[in-house]
Design a protein around this motif. Sequence first.
Motif, PDB file in Angstrom:
ATOM      1  N   PRO A 315       0.809  -1.228   0.000  1.00 49.43           N
ATOM      2  CA  PRO A 315       0.000   0.000   0.000  1.00 49.43           C
ATOM      3  C   PRO A 315       0.839   1.273   0.000  1.00 49.43           C
ATOM      4  CG  PRO A 315      -0.854  -1.592   1.573  1.00 49.43           C
ATOM      5  CD  PRO A 315       0.450  -2.129   1.098  1.00 49.43           C
ATOM      6  N   ALA A 316       1.987   1.250   0.692  1.00 43.97           N
ATOM      7  CA  ALA A 316       2.828   2.452   0.723  1.00 43.97           C
ATOM      8  C   ALA A 316       3.340   2.784  -0.677  1.00 43.97           C
ATOM      9  CB  ALA A 316       3.998   2.233   1.679  1.00 43.97           C
ATOM     10  N   LEU A 317       3.684   1.769  -1.446  1.00 43.85           N
ATOM     11  CA  LEU A 317       4.149   1.993  -2.815  1.00 43.85           C
ATOM     12  C   LEU A 317       3.044   2.608  -3.662  1.00 43.85           C
ATOM     13  CD1 LEU A 317       6.143   1.663  -5.165  1.00 43.85           C
ATOM     14  CD2 LEU A 317       5.280  -0.688  -5.439  1.00 43.85           C
ATOM     15  N   VAL A 331      -5.072  -1.317  -9.408  1.00 41.32           N
ATOM     16  CA  VAL A 331      -3.681  -1.758  -9.282  1.00 41.32           C
ATOM     17  C   VAL A 331      -3.451  -2.647  -8.053  1.00 41.32           C
ATOM     18  CG1 VAL A 331      -1.308  -0.976  -8.913  1.00 41.32           C
ATOM     19  CG2 VAL A 331      -2.734   0.125 -10.641  1.00 41.32           C
ATOM     20  N   PRO A 332      -3.959  -2.289  -6.869  1.00 39.65           N
ATOM     21  CA  PRO A 332      -3.724  -3.168  -5.708  1.00 39.65           C
ATOM     22  C   PRO A 332      -4.298  -4.569  -5.877  1.00 39.65           C
ATOM     23  CG  PRO A 332      -4.448  -1.009  -4.991  1.00 39.65           C
ATOM     24  CD  PRO A 332      -4.646  -1.043  -6.472  1.00 39.65           C
ATOM     25  N   LEU A 333      -5.269  -4.717  -6.777  1.00 36.57           N
ATOM     26  CA  LEU A 333      -5.845  -6.035  -7.021  1.00 36.57           C
ATOM     27  C   LEU A 333      -5.090  -6.799  -8.102  1.00 36.57           C
ATOM     28  CD1 LEU A 333      -9.664  -5.121  -7.000  1.00 36.57           C
ATOM     29  CD2 LEU A 333      -8.334  -6.143  -5.152  1.00 36.57           C
ATOM     30  N   VAL A 334      -4.667  -6.079  -9.135  1.00 41.13           N
ATOM     31  CA  VAL A 334      -4.079  -6.721 -10.310  1.00 41.13           C
ATOM     32  C   VAL A 334      -2.580  -6.955 -10.156  1.00 41.13           C
ATOM     33  CG1 VAL A 334      -3.632  -6.473 -12.788  1.00 41.13           C
ATOM     34  CG2 VAL A 334      -5.857  -5.800 -11.827  1.00 41.13           C
ATOM     35  N   LEU A 337      -1.388 -10.170  -8.451  1.00 37.96           N
ATOM     36  CA  LEU A 337      -1.656 -11.349  -9.273  1.00 37.96           C
ATOM     37  C   LEU A 337      -0.651 -11.463 -10.410  1.00 37.96           C
ATOM     38  CD1 LEU A 337      -5.569 -11.299  -9.553  1.00 37.96           C
ATOM     39  CD2 LEU A 337      -4.147 -12.790  -8.153  1.00 37.96           C
ATOM     40  N   VAL A 338      -0.324 -10.340 -11.030  1.00 42.41           N
ATOM     41  CA  VAL A 338       0.637 -10.354 -12.132  1.00 42.41           C
ATOM     42  C   VAL A 338       2.007 -10.818 -11.642  1.00 42.41           C
ATOM     43  CG1 VAL A 338       1.882  -8.916 -13.788  1.00 42.41           C
ATOM     44  CG2 VAL A 338      -0.583  -8.598 -13.464  1.00 42.41           C
ATOM     45  N   LEU A 339       2.447 -10.276 -10.518  1.00 40.04           N
ATOM     46  CA  LEU A 339       3.757 -10.653  -9.989  1.00 40.04           C
ATOM     47  C   LEU A 339       3.786 -12.116  -9.546  1.00 40.04           C
ATOM     48  CD1 LEU A 339       4.676  -7.462  -7.915  1.00 40.04           C
ATOM     49  CD2 LEU A 339       5.572  -8.164 -10.152  1.00 40.04           C
ATOM     50  N   GLN A 340       2.723 -12.566  -8.902  1.00 40.59           N
ATOM     51  CA  GLN A 340       2.675 -13.960  -8.454  1.00 40.59           C
ATOM     52  C   GLN A 340       2.630 -14.914  -9.646  1.00 40.59           C
ATOM     53  OE1 GLN A 340      -0.556 -14.271  -5.552  1.00 40.59           O
ATOM     54  NE2 GLN A 340       0.072 -12.304  -4.702  1.00 40.59           N
TER      55      GLN A 340
END
Length: 387
Positions: A315-317, A331-334, A337-340
């Motif tokens: 969240p800080a980022l 973005v916090p949702l997607v 998932l993209v990184l994982q």
Amino acid sequence: MTANERHVKGLDGLRALAVVLVFLAHKAHVEAVDVGKLGVWLFFLISGYLIVGELHRNRLRIEQHTARRDAVLYVFFIKRALRIVPVYYLLLIALTIAHALFYQREVELGLAWHFAFLSNYWIGVVHDRWPGTVSHFWSLAVEQQFYFAAPFALLFSRASRHLAICAAAIGCAALIHLALYLHGASAPLVYAFSPWNFALIALGGAVAIVGARAPVGNGSVSAWWLAAGFASLAAFAVGRADCAACVAQQRAVLPGLLDIGLALSLCAVFVWIVRSQGNALVAALDARPLAYLGTISYGFYLFHNLVPSKLGEDPALYTRLGLPPAADAVVPLVLPLVLQFALAFVLALLSWQLLEKRVLEKKRALQAAIDQWLPVHAEAESARLRA
């Protein structure tokens, strides 16, 4: 590819779709529809289609005296072992060491059961709940148990009886599946240990046996079949998701009936794909990126659930980036998932390039050695003398 194997377009793409569905279930926590079950069942259909199809064709070769049963058995088990065992056991050994030192020490992972390919029994009967990051190993246990039994059921029986064997297995599994619901079995037991999982493999096998009588590529199933398959698949999937309340009721058989309808609908779509090899949709499934993900899907499936679910959550980022309101919600949702997904893909890619691919390259040499050790002509001559 040996003479008795045949390439079917779209299967690698289907594997890719199946593993993406499982990923979304575990990482995106999609709950509107059980996409994880659809993904695993699709894997089962593909396995049944390929493995039962191979065993059926080999039994025909045995009856024609162009193959030896003992040689076919050796080759089958060696091929399965090379495909499944090396990366799976290396992962389990690494997990055992990590668990002893630092990884989820407070969680019972049941690693001994996973080593014995009894994950489905441990989760459904012994543990009776999901053990977190190793929960997905149950489906690997189902497939391995099938690989142990199928060669003896099919190679030691006439090829003309194989379709009846598959039908009997499906019918018996359906009855037991409904009985589990009638007796109020727990959700993990039904999900992981119900014989209906084996019925999905038998369904794929039945498709292969029927296809062996009318080879793939000589015709296609009409578009209305695909439309009806998708419509019924959507209806049963939504109906099964809306049936959460009746699952909680004791002796409620409706969820089991919906499971059976869902599986048959998925099989109908699968039939359309393997029987419509010239279709543009099937060609799209064979597109290189999708097919490659399907090729490395075994490693992806093994590693994806072990990727930390907190990866990418910062969240800080997000605050420092000063995202616009619309992006701030997405973005916090997607991004996690993209990184994982990317990390699971990289691990699967490394596993494929450094281990799995190299091990699988030994299949042909081993098969040739077995064929030389157990020559077909000696078996044929023995059969002639017995006659």
